[in-house]
Design a protein around this motif. Structure first.
Motif, PDB file in Angstrom:
ATOM      1  N   ILE A  70       0.847  -1.189   0.000  1.00 59.17           N
ATOM      2  CA  ILE A  70       0.000   0.000   0.000  1.00 59.17           C
ATOM      3  C   ILE A  70       0.882   1.238   0.000  1.00 59.17           C
ATOM      4  O   ILE A  70       1.807   1.352   0.816  1.00 59.17           O
ATOM      5  CB  ILE A  70      -0.921   0.033   1.240  1.00 59.17           C
ATOM      6  CG1 ILE A  70      -1.901  -1.146   1.212  1.00 59.17           C
ATOM      7  CG2 ILE A  70      -1.682   1.361   1.323  1.00 59.17           C
ATOM      8  CD1 ILE A  70      -2.663  -1.322   2.511  1.00 59.17           C
ATOM      9  N   LEU A  71       0.597   2.141  -0.888  1.00 58.45           N
ATOM     10  CA  LEU A  71       1.257   3.446  -0.920  1.00 58.45           C
ATOM     11  C   LEU A  71       0.241   4.500  -0.531  1.00 58.45           C
ATOM     12  O   LEU A  71      -0.826   4.596  -1.147  1.00 58.45           O
ATOM     13  CB  LEU A  71       1.805   3.739  -2.320  1.00 58.45           C
ATOM     14  CG  LEU A  71       2.434   5.124  -2.529  1.00 58.45           C
ATOM     15  CD1 LEU A  71       3.704   5.260  -1.703  1.00 58.45           C
ATOM     16  CD2 LEU A  71       2.719   5.367  -4.010  1.00 58.45           C
ATOM     17  N   MET A 101       3.190  -1.512   3.977  1.00 58.18           N
ATOM     18  CA  MET A 101       2.655  -0.158   3.854  1.00 58.18           C
ATOM     19  C   MET A 101       3.793   0.848   3.749  1.00 58.18           C
ATOM     20  O   MET A 101       4.674   0.894   4.606  1.00 58.18           O
ATOM     21  CB  MET A 101       1.751   0.166   5.031  1.00 58.18           C
ATOM     22  CG  MET A 101       1.003   1.479   4.907  1.00 58.18           C
ATOM     23  SD  MET A 101      -0.266   1.681   6.193  1.00 58.18           S
ATOM     24  CE  MET A 101      -1.538   0.552   5.620  1.00 58.18           C
ATOM     25  N   ILE A 102       3.770   1.651   2.688  1.00 60.34           N
ATOM     26  CA  ILE A 102       4.759   2.712   2.487  1.00 60.34           C
ATOM     27  C   ILE A 102       4.029   4.048   2.621  1.00 60.34           C
ATOM     28  O   ILE A 102       3.134   4.355   1.824  1.00 60.34           O
ATOM     29  CB  ILE A 102       5.424   2.597   1.111  1.00 60.34           C
ATOM     30  CG1 ILE A 102       6.151   1.256   0.985  1.00 60.34           C
ATOM     31  CG2 ILE A 102       6.393   3.757   0.884  1.00 60.34           C
ATOM     32  CD1 ILE A 102       6.738   1.008  -0.385  1.00 60.34           C
ATOM     33  N   GLU A 113      13.651  14.423   0.235  1.00 64.52           N
ATOM     34  CA  GLU A 113      12.982  13.510   1.162  1.00 64.52           C
ATOM     35  C   GLU A 113      11.961  12.653   0.424  1.00 64.52           C
ATOM     36  O   GLU A 113      11.852  11.447   0.651  1.00 64.52           O
ATOM     37  CB  GLU A 113      12.298  14.322   2.271  1.00 64.52           C
ATOM     38  CG  GLU A 113      11.611  13.468   3.328  1.00 64.52           C
ATOM     39  CD  GLU A 113      10.977  14.316   4.414  1.00 64.52           C
ATOM     40  OE1 GLU A 113      10.251  13.755   5.240  1.00 64.52           O
ATOM     41  OE2 GLU A 113      11.220  15.548   4.422  1.00 64.52           O
ATOM     42  N   LEU A 114      11.197  13.276  -0.471  1.00 60.50           N
ATOM     43  CA  LEU A 114      10.225  12.524  -1.260  1.00 60.50           C
ATOM     44  C   LEU A 114      10.931  11.499  -2.142  1.00 60.50           C
ATOM     45  O   LEU A 114      10.487  10.355  -2.261  1.00 60.50           O
ATOM     46  CB  LEU A 114       9.412  13.495  -2.123  1.00 60.50           C
ATOM     47  CG  LEU A 114       8.359  12.869  -3.050  1.00 60.50           C
ATOM     48  CD1 LEU A 114       7.312  12.125  -2.247  1.00 60.50           C
ATOM     49  CD2 LEU A 114       7.711  13.943  -3.910  1.00 60.50           C
ATOM     50  N   ARG A 120      12.140   3.209  -2.231  1.00 63.60           N
ATOM     51  CA  ARG A 120      11.655   1.912  -1.760  1.00 63.60           C
ATOM     52  C   ARG A 120      10.773   1.257  -2.816  1.00 63.60           C
ATOM     53  O   ARG A 120      10.662   0.035  -2.871  1.00 63.60           O
ATOM     54  CB  ARG A 120      10.871   2.078  -0.457  1.00 63.60           C
ATOM     55  CG  ARG A 120      11.716   2.452   0.727  1.00 63.60           C
ATOM     56  CD  ARG A 120      10.887   2.551   1.982  1.00 63.60           C
ATOM     57  NE  ARG A 120      10.231   1.299   2.323  1.00 63.60           N
ATOM     58  CZ  ARG A 120       9.339   1.179   3.283  1.00 63.60           C
ATOM     59  NH1 ARG A 120       8.972   2.247   3.994  1.00 63.60           N
ATOM     60  NH2 ARG A 120       8.782   0.002   3.551  1.00 63.60           N
ATOM     61  N   LEU A 121      10.142   2.100  -3.636  1.00 61.29           N
ATOM     62  CA  LEU A 121       9.273   1.576  -4.686  1.00 61.29           C
ATOM     63  C   LEU A 121      10.027   1.324  -5.983  1.00 61.29           C
ATOM     64  O   LEU A 121       9.775   0.333  -6.670  1.00 61.29           O
ATOM     65  CB  LEU A 121       8.131   2.566  -4.967  1.00 61.29           C
ATOM     66  CG  LEU A 121       7.068   2.738  -3.892  1.00 61.29           C
ATOM     67  CD1 LEU A 121       6.168   3.901  -4.244  1.00 61.29           C
ATOM     68  CD2 LEU A 121       6.250   1.461  -3.772  1.00 61.29           C
ATOM     69  N   VAL A 122      10.921   2.222  -6.324  1.00 61.35           N
ATOM     70  CA  VAL A 122      11.513   2.203  -7.667  1.00 61.35           C
ATOM     71  C   VAL A 122      12.917   1.612  -7.701  1.00 61.35           C
ATOM     72  O   VAL A 122      13.514   1.504  -8.775  1.00 61.35           O
ATOM     73  CB  VAL A 122      11.533   3.627  -8.265  1.00 61.35           C
ATOM     74  CG1 VAL A 122      10.141   4.197  -8.299  1.00 61.35           C
ATOM     75  CG2 VAL A 122      12.451   4.551  -7.460  1.00 61.35           C
ATOM     76  N   GLY A 123      13.480   1.240  -6.548  1.00 55.27           N
ATOM     77  CA  GLY A 123      14.781   0.597  -6.536  1.00 55.27           C
ATOM     78  C   GLY A 123      15.889   1.496  -7.054  1.00 55.27           C
ATOM     79  O   GLY A 123      16.059   2.624  -6.599  1.00 55.27           O
TER      80      GLY A 123
END
Length: 380
Positions: A70-71, A101-102, A113-114, A120-123
């Protein structure tokens, strides 16, 4: 990893485009409907915010489609939105669902920061790839809001019933297929031209209504039972004070002139509310004042049951209404809200605005407010 996220208005289009362009496997939850609401209400605390229940229903339905991550966004301040992730995580854990959950907390203008959280999602995707995906999503956010502003303005003027909604449906397909900001712009221009062709002059007895309130309740038609469309069908031109692109511009994108841009709303609210109360509470007050200053006939505040920031605003709006001569209707929504009761109240409100206009009464022309603390909530 199969990623899902809350369903709120057209949010899914730019988020899906951004994540997909970065190689993320996306599971878009089904549009919000009675099943999502029922599932969320069944498993969430009874007095939890309505958006939390709807989001939870989104996650449960997305799980059936294979989602495992979950994002979602985080929050700050008194609003309980900041606790959504923690509460939902515990509920999903109790249900035996192994969701990861992210949570993207508001970066307060710091894109670094973003970016770090998106990794974590895009490696190992490059920063250039990430920025390119964000730029595509941002162009979609702006275009979607621009077209929907026209929809809310022109639906009450359409020459043939349903024509505006048919154009909007095609527009959502066009923008959903766009792969670059240039393609988004071409699709937007095409949609605006199509909308202009199906709209005529203002109908007799046209009134203008501004919508304020909690962002999810304003932007998700299934949560507010289609308030904006219902008003359009009653011959009212509608303007929303809350848009996703504005929220992102204020809370996410870096801007050295941030406070200067927010000044008009804060300045308008200052005689009534001079400090942040969470969510869109302060903005609901300030934008109601601004709608009166811009000559709107009335304002509708949409809020979820027990929403603390909007309760603060609700307690102040009768004074704003009396001071500025603009009627204000408060709609409190939850899973028990009924369409028939809502429709009756909207019809009465629009009729009131029309009669005031016929008598020459407008903002600063007299009149107090209308406060409906129970808008179609049916008891079980």
């Amino acid at each position: 990893m199969k990623v899902t996220f809350p369903h709120m208005g057209t949010l899914y289009i730019p988020v899906r485009a951004m994540l997909s362009s970065l190689g993320v496997d996306v599971v878009v939850p089904p549009p919000v409907d009675g099943r999502a609401v029922a599932l969320g209400a069944k498993h969430a605390p009874e007095l939890a915010c309505f958006p939390l229940k709807v989001n939870l229903g989104n996650y449960l339905l997305a799980r059936e489609l294979g989602a495992d991550t979950i994002l979602m966004a985080g929050g700050t301040g008194p609003c309980r939105f900041g606790y959504y992730a923690q509460v939902q995580r515990e509920i999903l854990r109790d249900l035996g669902l192994g969701y990861e959950m992210i949570v993207l907390e508001p970066p307060q203008g710091h894109l670094r920061e973003l970016r770090d959280k998106l990794r974590r999602l895009v490696g190992r995707r490059s920063l250039a790839d990430v920025l390119r995906a964000i730029r595509l999503a941002w162009s979609m956010f702006k275009a979607l809001d621009e077209v929907d502003r026209e929809v809310l303005k022109l639906r009450c003027r359409e020459l043939k019933r349903g024509a505006v909604d048919r154009v909007r449906a095609r527009w959502l397909e066009w923008v959903g297929r766009a792969r670059t900001p240039a393609e988004v712009k071409r699709a937007r221009d095409r949609a605006l031209r199509a909308l202009a062709r199906v709209a005529g002059p203002p109908p007799r007895g046209l009134v203008r209504v501004g919508l304020v309130g909690e962002i999810f309740m304003v932007l998700e038609p299934a949560a507010n039972l289609g308030v904006a469309e219902r008003l359009n069908r009653l011959g009212a031109e509608v303007d929303q004070s809350v848009w996703l692109s504005d929220w992102i511009r204020s809370h996410v994108l870096p801007n050295p002139f941030r406070f200067k841009r927010l000044d008009p709303v804060r300045r308008a609210a200052r005689p009534y509310l001079s400090h942040f109360v969470g969510g869109e509470g302060l903005e609901s007050v300030g934008n109601t004042v601004r709608y009166a200053q811009r000559g709107y006939d009335g304002v509708i505040q949409i809020m979820p049951f027990t929403c603390m920031p909007e309760i603060v605003a609700q307690s102040i709006l009768p004074r704003v209404s009396a001071d500025h001569g603009i009627p204000v209707l408060t709609l409190i929504m939850d899973e028990h809200s009924a369409e028939a009761g809502l429709q009756t109240r909207l019809e009465a409100f629009v009729d009131l605005l029309r009669r005031r206009r016929e008598k020459g009464l407008g903002p600063k022309g007299g009149g107090g407010g209308v406060d409906s603390k129970s808008t179609g909530r049916r008891r079980r």
